[in-house]
Enzyme design. Structure first.
Site, short mmCIF file in Angstrom:
data_model
loop_
_atom_site.label_atom_id
_atom_site.label_comp_id
_atom_site.label_asym_id
_atom_site.label_seq_id
_atom_site.Cartn_x
_atom_site.Cartn_y
_atom_site.Cartn_z
N GLY A 58 0.83 -1.19 0.00
CA GLY A 58 0.00 0.00 0.00
C GLY A 58 0.87 1.25 0.00
O GLY A 58 2.02 1.23 -0.41
N SER A 59 0.30 2.33 0.51
CA SER A 59 1.00 3.62 0.51
C SER A 59 1.72 3.84 1.83
O SER A 59 1.67 3.00 2.73
CB SER A 59 -0.01 4.75 0.31
#
Length: 129
Positions: A58-59
């Site tokens: 993810g981020s």
């Protein structure tokens, strides 16, 4: 070779998975439990654990969920990442718990969920108790 990236010593049960946890929605910040559907650790709590993951996905917002769980009293007491990436490094910095990284051994073959572990971020060691 192991490297202690953030100092301190912590002991607790291993919460270990080669499959990383999704940051957005992978951790319930109100209970500290892994909430990612189908994840091997789904339903297990972070509180007081030594969290051992093979990385992140993810981020950089990944760290926000671990930080929120910690602020709610449900965070891990130490982190172990075989290799750091930008998300795991930010999470370690935000949580400010002992961290060991740069691990050549396959921890996922050696350590099991629930094994009692001691992490020494000063010396860069991991010990099964």
């Amino acid at each position: 070779m192991l490297d202690g990236a953030l100092g301190g010593i912590a002991e607790g049960p291993a919460l270990i998975s080669k499959q990383t946890i999704t940051g957005w929605g992978g951790v319930d910040i109100h209970s500290g439990r892994v909430s990612e559907p189908g994840h091997p650790l789904e339903g297990m709590g972070l509180k007081g654990s030594i969290l051992i993951l093979d990385g992140s996905k993810g981020s950089n917002g990944w760290s926000v969920f671990f930080h929120a769980a910690r602020e709610a009293g449900f965070g891990p007491v130490a982190l172990v990442f075989p290799r750091l990436d930008s998300r795991t490094a930010v999470t370690a910095a935000v949580l400010n718990v002992p961290l060991v990284t740069d691990i050549e051994e396959d921890l996922f073959r050696i350590i099991r969920v629930g094994d009692r572990i001691r992490v020494d971020g000063d010396e860069g060691t991991i010990e099964i108790l």
